[in-house]
Motif scaffolding. Structure first.
Motif, mmCIF file in Angstrom:
data_model
loop_
_atom_site.group_PDB
_atom_site.id
_atom_site.type_symbol
_atom_site.label_atom_id
_atom_site.label_comp_id
_atom_site.label_asym_id
_atom_site.label_seq_id
_atom_site.Cartn_x
_atom_site.Cartn_y
_atom_site.Cartn_z
ATOM 1 N N VAL A 31 0.980 -1.267 0.111
ATOM 2 C CA VAL A 31 -0.003 0.075 0.072
ATOM 3 C C VAL A 31 0.775 1.320 -0.075
ATOM 4 C CG1 VAL A 31 -1.915 1.376 1.193
ATOM 5 C CG2 VAL A 31 -1.614 -1.061 1.332
ATOM 6 N N LEU A 32 2.069 1.247 0.652
ATOM 7 C CA LEU A 32 2.535 2.529 0.947
ATOM 8 C C LEU A 32 3.951 2.589 0.051
ATOM 9 C CD1 LEU A 32 2.615 2.641 4.936
ATOM 10 C CD2 LEU A 32 1.114 3.794 3.176
ATOM 11 N N THR A 33 4.339 1.600 -0.462
ATOM 12 C CA THR A 33 5.301 1.823 -1.467
ATOM 13 C C THR A 33 4.766 1.522 -2.984
ATOM 14 O OG1 THR A 33 6.450 -0.354 -1.360
ATOM 15 C CG2 THR A 33 6.993 1.354 0.209
ATOM 16 N N ALA A 59 -1.458 9.280 5.302
ATOM 17 C CA ALA A 59 -0.840 8.081 4.614
ATOM 18 C C ALA A 59 0.627 8.614 4.198
ATOM 19 C CB ALA A 59 -1.623 7.430 3.172
ATOM 20 N N SER A 60 0.880 9.666 3.770
ATOM 21 C CA SER A 60 2.227 10.115 3.423
ATOM 22 C C SER A 60 3.060 9.975 4.852
ATOM 23 C CB SER A 60 1.928 11.619 2.978
ATOM 24 O OG SER A 60 3.446 12.155 3.275
ATOM 25 N N ALA A 93 3.891 6.289 5.410
ATOM 26 C CA ALA A 93 4.576 5.964 4.222
ATOM 27 C C ALA A 93 6.403 6.046 4.616
ATOM 28 C CB ALA A 93 4.585 6.392 3.023
ATOM 29 N N LEU A 94 6.310 7.406 5.266
ATOM 30 C CA LEU A 94 7.550 7.918 5.839
ATOM 31 C C LEU A 94 8.021 6.690 6.816
ATOM 32 C CD1 LEU A 94 7.889 11.616 5.890
ATOM 33 C CD2 LEU A 94 9.202 10.168 4.542
#
Lengths: 212, 189
Positions: free
Chosen positions: B17-19, B176-177, B180-181
């Motif tokens: 999802v995040l990358t 979400a950003s 993700a970090l």
């Protein structure tokens, strides 16, 4: 004309309907990828809307979704083969995001919401409008990410094998601008889309926010 | 590649999802409630695992020998759609209670790009059977984990006073950003 405008502003697939975010986030690292992906999706969308609005009366309601998915998957496979042959570089850049157009919710969503209800002319127009809206949104996201994250803007690079012409520019003078590489990373993608969506909301609703 | 590190990679550091941005629609759309997030995640895990095995066999034993690799998108979508339909019928018949909880999420899985994405990645990364299995389970559990965490944050956000133009999806994407970090920092486990 109104249908097209509707697709670009009131029902902008990315910023308002929030459909097809996968590719929006994934491939917008360069301006070039954005418009090529936009064109690919637009073509598939127009053709699928056209075909589905032609035949929707023949399809029983219970198998509607699978039949639509097969139509869309066939179109995407054709597109994949064409790109692989004519533009290998861009095909490699897109990787799995090209076949993933099949499950791009925009296309199936429009097929179910518009193409299976409206006449041929209207649903084709809707495809054009939504497609343009999607392409413009991708281009906006890619411009922000590439210019601020990499300090370049690429109009044509991977496509140059096809057109024989390359154009890539540096935007800001190199010695007084440090690119924010974070924006090219996945986290930056979420951030840019989130902020652009907020700006789009603010502009679209204008002064009407008091009512909520 | 070592199976444990492959699992950790697919579960955390290269979370789909995040990358890889797969499965964003259910991630943003349905994950505003904790319970439904877990239900969705588990349903996806089940479908991915079974259809990964099926598509792997389909690709290497039917499509490759007959030189019709270009049909993989079409055939994989069909497998996923059939799987979802079958699961829906099976669960409905054998366990009506579970069906009630999962019911509405099942049809959505067909158009969940995480499912098709994992299946295509299995092939394009050239995994062996065992690696494919580990990767599919790891990624789909990673998906479950992320939408669960995200739903708890969303429940909290709903109670906050957020500027009107950020309400709803924009603030969700910015959250979400940040996630993700954080997930990108797990590299090295």
């Amino acid at each position: 004309m109104k249908t097209i405008q509707n697709g670009i502003i009131n029902e902008n697939p990315v910023f308002v309907l929030l459909l097809g975010l996968c590719s929006t986030l994934a491939i917008t690292t360069r301006f070039e990828n954005a418009y090529v992906m936009g064109i690919c999706v637009t073509v598939v969308l127009i053709v699928s809307n056209f075909i589905i609005s032609c035949i929707h009366k023949l399809i029983p309601t219970s198998v509607k979704t699978p039949v639509y998915i097969i139509i869309i998957a066939t179109l995407v496979t054709i597109l994949e083969l064409l790109l692989q042959y004519y533009a290998k570089d861009i095909y490699d850049v897109f990787g799995i995001y090209l076949p993933l157009i099949v499950v791009n919710c925009i296309i199936l969503g429009r097929a179910l919401a518009v193409a299976s209800k409206q006449n041929i002319w209207k649903s084709t127009l809707d495809g054009i409008g939504i497609g343009i809206g999607y392409t413009l949104a991708l281009m906006a996201v890619a411009t922000v990410r590439e210019v601020l994250g990499n300090n370049t803007i690429t109009f044509m690079d991977s496509l140059s094998t096809l057109t024989g012409y390359r154009s890539m520019y540096r935007v800001f003078p190199e010695n007084n601008f440090i690119p924010m590489q974070f924006l090219v990373s996945p986290a930056g993608a979420f951030l840019v889309v989130g902020i652009l969506m907020a700006i789009f909301n603010a502009i679209r609703r204008g002064g009407k926010h008091e009512s909520n | 590649m070592n199976l444990i590190s492959l699992f950790m990679m697919s579960f955390l550091t290269e979370n789909i999802v995040l990358t890889k941005f797969l499965g964003i629609c259910p991630f943003v759309g349905t994950s505003s409630k904790e319970k439904s997030a877990v239900g969705m995640g588990l349903a996806v895990t089940l479908v991915v695992t079974i259809s990964a095995i099926l598509t792997y066999l389909l690709y290497y034993y039917i499509l490759v020998p007959t030189h019709t690799e270009y049909l993989k998108t079409l055939s994989f979508v069909l497998v996923v759609a059939c799987m979802v339909q079958m699961m829906e019928m099976l669960i409905k018949k054998n366990n009506p209670k579970l069906y009630k909880n999962l019911g509405i999420y099942l049809p959505l899985i067909t158009t969940n790009c995480a499912v098709l994405g994992i299946l295509l990645l299995n092939i394009s990364n050239g995994y062996s059977f065992l690696e494919m299995l580990v990767y599919s389970i790891g990624s789909s559990l990673g998906f479950t984990l992320v939408i669960y965490i995200f739903s708890t944050i969303r429940e909290n956000l709903a109670r906050r006073n957020i500027p009107y133009c950020f309400k709803g999806y924009p603030i969700a994407l910015i959250t979400a950003s940040i996630m993700a970090l954080l997930f990108a920092r797990y590299v090295g486990i």
